[in-house]
Design an enzyme around this catalytic site. Sequence first.
Site, PDB file in Angstrom:
ATOM      1  N   GLU A   1      -1.129  -8.694   5.027  1.00 33.05           N
ATOM      2  CA  GLU A   1      -1.081  -8.809   6.501  1.00 33.05           C
ATOM      3  C   GLU A   1      -2.465  -8.720   7.133  1.00 33.05           C
ATOM      4  OE1 GLU A   1      -0.490  -6.113   4.865  1.00 33.05           O
ATOM      5  OE2 GLU A   1      -1.057  -4.332   6.007  1.00 33.05           O
TER       6      GLU A   1
ATOM      7  N   CYS B   1       0.833  -1.204   0.000  1.00 34.13           N
ATOM      8  CA  CYS B   1       0.000   0.000   0.000  1.00 34.13           C
ATOM      9  C   CYS B   1       0.870   1.257   0.000  1.00 34.13           C
ATOM     10  CB  CYS B   1      -0.988  -0.047   1.175  1.00 34.13           C
ATOM     11  SG  CYS B   1      -2.415   1.042   0.962  1.00 34.13           S
TER      12      CYS B   1
ATOM     13  N   HIS C   1      -3.476  -5.746   0.933  1.00 34.80           N
ATOM     14  CA  HIS C   1      -2.829  -5.964   2.234  1.00 34.80           C
ATOM     15  C   HIS C   1      -2.779  -7.439   2.612  1.00 34.80           C
ATOM     16  CE1 HIS C   1      -2.596  -1.758   3.737  1.00 34.80           C
ATOM     17  NE2 HIS C   1      -3.591  -1.573   2.892  1.00 34.80           N
TER      18      HIS C   1
END
Lengths: 232, 88
Positions: free
Chosen positions: A196, A86, A194
């Site tokens: 994560e 990002c 993302h």
Amino acid sequence: MKAAVLSFPGSNCDADMTWAIGDVAGQAVKLVSAQATSLAGFDCVVVPGGFSYGDYLRSGAIAKFAPIMPALKDFAAAGGYVLGVCNGFQILTEAGLLPGTLQWNTSLQFICQPTPLIVANARTAFSSAYSEGQQITLPIAHGEGNYYADDATLAQLEEKGQVVFRYAENPNGSRNDIAGLTNARGNVLGMMPHPERAVETLLGGTDGLGVFESLINAMKGAPADVATRTFA
Amino acid sequence: MFKAKIFVNYKPSVLDPKAEVIQNTLARLGDDNVQHVLVGKYFELLLSGDEAAVRAQIDRICDTMLANINTESYRFTLEPVSDAAVAE
């Protein structure tokens, strides 16, 4: 794997990233301030999401001059693995570690939603845990994720297999549906989605784990084709 | 001392959704003769030094920070400013 997660003023995914690598993937990980000047002792550096320096001027435009950046450039030049997610992707393009630019989404809206992706190249150090053509779902959360590169650069990216993730349904206007790509050498990956945020079923999915598993395998010296692909 | 007035804009080849929204909204409000909208950024810098050095310095500052040369171009004007005017 011993990973550094960089923390800029305004980073807001640094703690999530540290948790995903440390608590979930079980790897050694340390949060490193962008004010630091050394990355000695790490074998992977992650530039996390957020709004570094408030996105002043352009997203990533100030972060690229942060004190840690010369060390990051040296680390990448030496072949170290660098993952930018990002705002991290935006910083890596601004710093010249990845080609192109991330512009405002064509809708001008900040988009925050689970997004289907296609794994376009599963022979990289960041994607070997997936299979080519596999569809995965990862969250995106950005206003400026619209990938732009000129025609010549795009042609080069495609020819060298540098596009790793594509949007199955392009949400932001990115050229060639690009959601994530590597540098020519294959040791630096930037992606807008993302991983994560998709590492536990409680979060709505585990499709992001593959990015971390791929990196862990790459550190072990994993499949020969991965090694030759990434350090040609 | 020089005052630099720097304009940074998207290159014509780059789609600018903000400019499109402005143009479309103007058209909806009746200003449908607006043929083109260019949205950019404007900076003013005060710099000391001789003109040639200052011009080269501004080019460097724009190339590395104020503009993203992948998608943006810039131009600037330079005008002499007296130190007394700066002090005010």
